[in-house]
Motif scaffolding. Structure first.
Motif, PDB file in Angstrom:
ATOM      1  N   GLY A  65      25.481  37.418  40.150  1.00 48.93           N
ATOM      2  CA  GLY A  65      26.702  36.945  40.741  1.00 48.93           C
ATOM      3  C   GLY A  65      27.928  37.698  39.973  1.00 48.93           C
ATOM      4  O   GLY A  65      27.553  38.286  39.108  1.00 48.93           O
ATOM      5  N   PHE A  66      28.907  37.543  40.631  1.00 48.04           N
ATOM      6  CA  PHE A  66      29.931  38.390  40.035  1.00 48.04           C
ATOM      7  C   PHE A  66      30.574  37.751  38.613  1.00 48.04           C
ATOM      8  O   PHE A  66      31.001  38.385  37.902  1.00 48.04           O
ATOM      9  CB  PHE A  66      31.414  38.287  41.177  1.00 48.04           C
ATOM     10  CG  PHE A  66      31.437  39.685  41.669  1.00 48.04           C
ATOM     11  CD1 PHE A  66      31.736  40.989  41.103  1.00 48.04           C
ATOM     12  CD2 PHE A  66      31.232  39.759  43.140  1.00 48.04           C
ATOM     13  CE1 PHE A  66      31.930  41.971  41.434  1.00 48.04           C
ATOM     14  CE2 PHE A  66      31.346  41.023  43.834  1.00 48.04           C
ATOM     15  CZ  PHE A  66      31.663  42.098  43.009  1.00 48.04           C
ATOM     16  N   PRO A  67      30.435  36.417  38.574  1.00 50.86           N
ATOM     17  CA  PRO A  67      31.032  35.762  37.129  1.00 50.86           C
ATOM     18  C   PRO A  67      30.198  36.636  36.252  1.00 50.86           C
ATOM     19  O   PRO A  67      30.909  36.674  35.064  1.00 50.86           O
ATOM     20  CB  PRO A  67      30.694  34.354  37.128  1.00 50.86           C
ATOM     21  CG  PRO A  67      30.531  34.079  38.855  1.00 50.86           C
ATOM     22  CD  PRO A  67      29.977  35.210  39.399  1.00 50.86           C
ATOM     23  N   SER A  68      29.056  37.069  36.395  1.00 51.08           N
ATOM     24  CA  SER A  68      28.270  37.377  35.130  1.00 51.08           C
ATOM     25  C   SER A  68      28.731  38.969  34.995  1.00 51.08           C
ATOM     26  O   SER A  68      28.563  39.500  34.080  1.00 51.08           O
ATOM     27  CB  SER A  68      26.705  37.224  35.227  1.00 51.08           C
ATOM     28  OG  SER A  68      26.461  35.940  35.408  1.00 51.08           O
ATOM     29  N   LEU A  69      28.867  39.618  36.189  1.00 44.84           N
ATOM     30  CA  LEU A  69      28.932  40.976  36.232  1.00 44.84           C
ATOM     31  C   LEU A  69      30.203  41.671  36.021  1.00 44.84           C
ATOM     32  O   LEU A  69      30.623  42.699  35.495  1.00 44.84           O
ATOM     33  CB  LEU A  69      28.478  41.796  37.477  1.00 44.84           C
ATOM     34  CG  LEU A  69      26.749  41.303  37.761  1.00 44.84           C
ATOM     35  CD1 LEU A  69      26.506  41.800  39.070  1.00 44.84           C
ATOM     36  CD2 LEU A  69      25.923  41.948  36.826  1.00 44.84           C
ATOM     37  N   MET A  70      31.486  40.703  36.547  1.00 39.71           N
ATOM     38  CA  MET A  70      32.709  41.340  36.779  1.00 39.71           C
ATOM     39  C   MET A  70      33.436  41.801  35.305  1.00 39.71           C
ATOM     40  O   MET A  70      33.854  42.963  35.364  1.00 39.71           O
ATOM     41  CB  MET A  70      33.825  40.162  37.217  1.00 39.71           C
ATOM     42  CG  MET A  70      35.018  40.706  37.709  1.00 39.71           C
ATOM     43  SD  MET A  70      34.986  41.937  38.706  1.00 39.71           S
ATOM     44  CE  MET A  70      34.729  41.191  40.374  1.00 39.71           C
ATOM     45  N   PRO A  71      33.139  41.152  34.087  1.00 35.60           N
ATOM     46  CA  PRO A  71      33.672  41.720  33.182  1.00 35.60           C
ATOM     47  C   PRO A  71      33.383  43.118  32.629  1.00 35.60           C
ATOM     48  O   PRO A  71      34.208  43.911  32.132  1.00 35.60           O
ATOM     49  CB  PRO A  71      33.475  40.697  31.888  1.00 35.60           C
ATOM     50  CG  PRO A  71      33.114  39.340  32.676  1.00 35.60           C
ATOM     51  CD  PRO A  71      32.564  39.798  33.824  1.00 35.60           C
ATOM     52  N   HIS A  72      32.094  43.396  32.875  1.00 31.58           N
ATOM     53  CA  HIS A  72      31.732  44.538  32.501  1.00 31.58           C
ATOM     54  C   HIS A  72      31.567  45.855  33.757  1.00 31.58           C
ATOM     55  O   HIS A  72      31.864  46.926  33.251  1.00 31.58           O
ATOM     56  CB  HIS A  72      30.000  44.401  32.280  1.00 31.58           C
ATOM     57  CG  HIS A  72      29.623  43.466  31.206  1.00 31.58           C
ATOM     58  ND1 HIS A  72      29.628  43.988  29.981  1.00 31.58           N
ATOM     59  CD2 HIS A  72      29.321  42.403  31.181  1.00 31.58           C
ATOM     60  CE1 HIS A  72      29.476  42.823  28.984  1.00 31.58           C
ATOM     61  NE2 HIS A  72      29.076  42.001  29.878  1.00 31.58           N
ATOM     62  N   ILE A  73      32.045  45.165  34.717  1.00 25.88           N
ATOM     63  CA  ILE A  73      32.416  46.083  35.754  1.00 25.88           C
ATOM     64  C   ILE A  73      33.703  46.743  35.648  1.00 25.88           C
ATOM     65  O   ILE A  73      34.040  47.628  35.605  1.00 25.88           O
ATOM     66  CB  ILE A  73      32.089  45.340  37.462  1.00 25.88           C
ATOM     67  CG1 ILE A  73      30.869  45.360  37.707  1.00 25.88           C
ATOM     68  CG2 ILE A  73      33.017  46.484  38.378  1.00 25.88           C
ATOM     69  CD1 ILE A  73      30.699  44.449  39.076  1.00 25.88           C
ATOM     70  N   LYS A  74      34.684  45.669  35.216  1.00 25.60           N
ATOM     71  CA  LYS A  74      35.837  46.073  35.028  1.00 25.60           C
ATOM     72  C   LYS A  74      36.327  47.020  33.755  1.00 25.60           C
ATOM     73  O   LYS A  74      37.046  47.909  33.716  1.00 25.60           O
ATOM     74  CB  LYS A  74      36.812  44.551  34.716  1.00 25.60           C
ATOM     75  CG  LYS A  74      37.093  43.861  35.798  1.00 25.60           C
ATOM     76  CD  LYS A  74      37.836  42.602  35.771  1.00 25.60           C
ATOM     77  CE  LYS A  74      38.196  41.837  36.887  1.00 25.60           C
ATOM     78  NZ  LYS A  74      39.345  40.776  36.616  1.00 25.60           N
ATOM     79  N   SER A  75      35.273  46.581  32.669  1.00 25.80           N
ATOM     80  CA  SER A  75      35.478  47.364  31.502  1.00 25.80           C
ATOM     81  C   SER A  75      34.875  48.962  31.545  1.00 25.80           C
ATOM     82  O   SER A  75      34.883  49.666  30.974  1.00 25.80           O
ATOM     83  CB  SER A  75      34.453  46.903  30.484  1.00 25.80           C
ATOM     84  OG  SER A  75      33.045  46.807  30.743  1.00 25.80           O
TER      85      SER A  75
END
Length: 332
Positions: A213-223
């Protein structure tokens, strides 16, 4: 003596008649006072990740509504089986909740040949479901920019590519299995105890890809450490509207989501179940907590405990077919 005996019998008779009247207000008061101490919500994964995010957001909102603290207790392991079995055996008094999930009540009972709980007989959902559509993400250094790129590379590497999951029997695991079946490829499964450690290893390049899900992935996608490739949902994800769905790319069966629902042991009194149901809906529907969950990619579904049971049964049946067709299970 006759008078004394008569008085004794009269006193006894009066006490017997008064006893039920004395007990009734106390019993009614104890029910009306629920909850009169902190509530614990048991989460099936370590801190971090979608399940923990949902539990803490719901717990905070519920606490404000009922006037008692809602404590989060993380019990990771065996794709949620440890935590689920713990709550199944807990006192059915409304003070121990489970953050039930697709892994514990939709997939796990099919995946594991033996589970120390019955998903339907041992639990009562509380009428709120939080859904997160899954997303396929790859390590940013992988030469992959599309689903077709990934399929081509997986075929070239002949089974040597790897995918991380929050655990064997989890929704991301079964989604990856479904993808391999639909794409005609093989990859190595690397299970973890939760999304948080899994996504860290994909972001660092120790594992190639993962569904989550996005909550797990989003910080690393943004980085920039992860690259999102496609959404595993009927329509595009509101957090990434430019991301194509698998259905758009020719994989209509690739529809999957993480879902979570608070639940209690099945023998919990109906009055307590109803009170928790109403408190959860009031604390989430149209509130800041709902906005926070939606900002994290969740879609909330509100209803009665019976509605949640029907939802759970539908998912249980659907994933049972996927697991049977894939021929995967464990003897644990």
């Amino acid at each position: 003596m006759h008078t004394r005996a008569l008085l004794t019998r009269l006193v006894r008779h009066t006490l017997i008649l008064a006893l039920p009247l004395a007990l009734t207000p106390i019993s009614a008061h104890s029910q009306a006072a629920y909850p009169d101490k902190p509530i614990t919500m048991v989460v099936t994964v370590p801190p971090g990740g979608a399940a923990d995010f949902v539990a803490r957001t719901i717990g905070e909102a519920l606490s404000k509504q009922v006037g008692q603290s809602v404590l989060i207790e993380n019990k990771a392991g065996a794709s949620g089986t440890i935590a689920t079995a713990f709550v199944a055996k807990a006192p059915a008094d409304g003070y121990t909740l489970l953050q039930g999930a697709i892994s514990t009540h939709g997939i796990g009972p099919h995946f594991y040949t033996k589970t120390p709980y019955d998903p339907f007989k041992d639990f009562m959902p509380l009428g709120v479901v939080a859904e997160f559509s899954l997303v396929l993400a790859v390590n940013a250094n992988l030469p992959v920019n599309s689903v077709q790129d990934l399929i081509d590379l997986a075929k070239k590497k002949n089974g040597q590519m790897s995918f991380a999951t929050p655990g064997a029997g989890s929704a991301p695991h079964l989604t990856a299995e479904l993808f391999m079946t639909e794409a005609g490829i093989k990859m190595l499964h690397v299970p973890y105890k939760g999304s948080a450690p899994a996504v860290v290893d994909v972001a660092s390049g120790q594992v190639d890809i993962m569904f989550d899900g996005f909550p797990s992935l989003m910080p690393h996608i943004k980085s920039g450490k992860l690259r999102a490739i496609a959404a595993v949902s009927p329509k595009r994800n509101s957090l990434a509207p430019d991301l194509p769905t698998f259905a758009e790319l020719g994989f209509p069966k690739m529809i999957s989501s993480l879902w979570y629902m608070p639940m209690v042991p099945a023998k919990t009194p109906k009055e307590v179940v109803d009170k928790l149901n109403q408190a959860l809906i009031k604390s989430l529907n149209g509130t800041e907590a709902q906005k926070r969950l939606e900002a994290g990619g969740a879609q909330l579904v509100f209803g009665t405990p019976a509605d949640s049971q029907a939802y759970m049964k539908k998912e249980y049946d659907r994933w049972g077919v996927v697991i049977k067709n894939a021929g995967i299970s464990t003897s644990n």
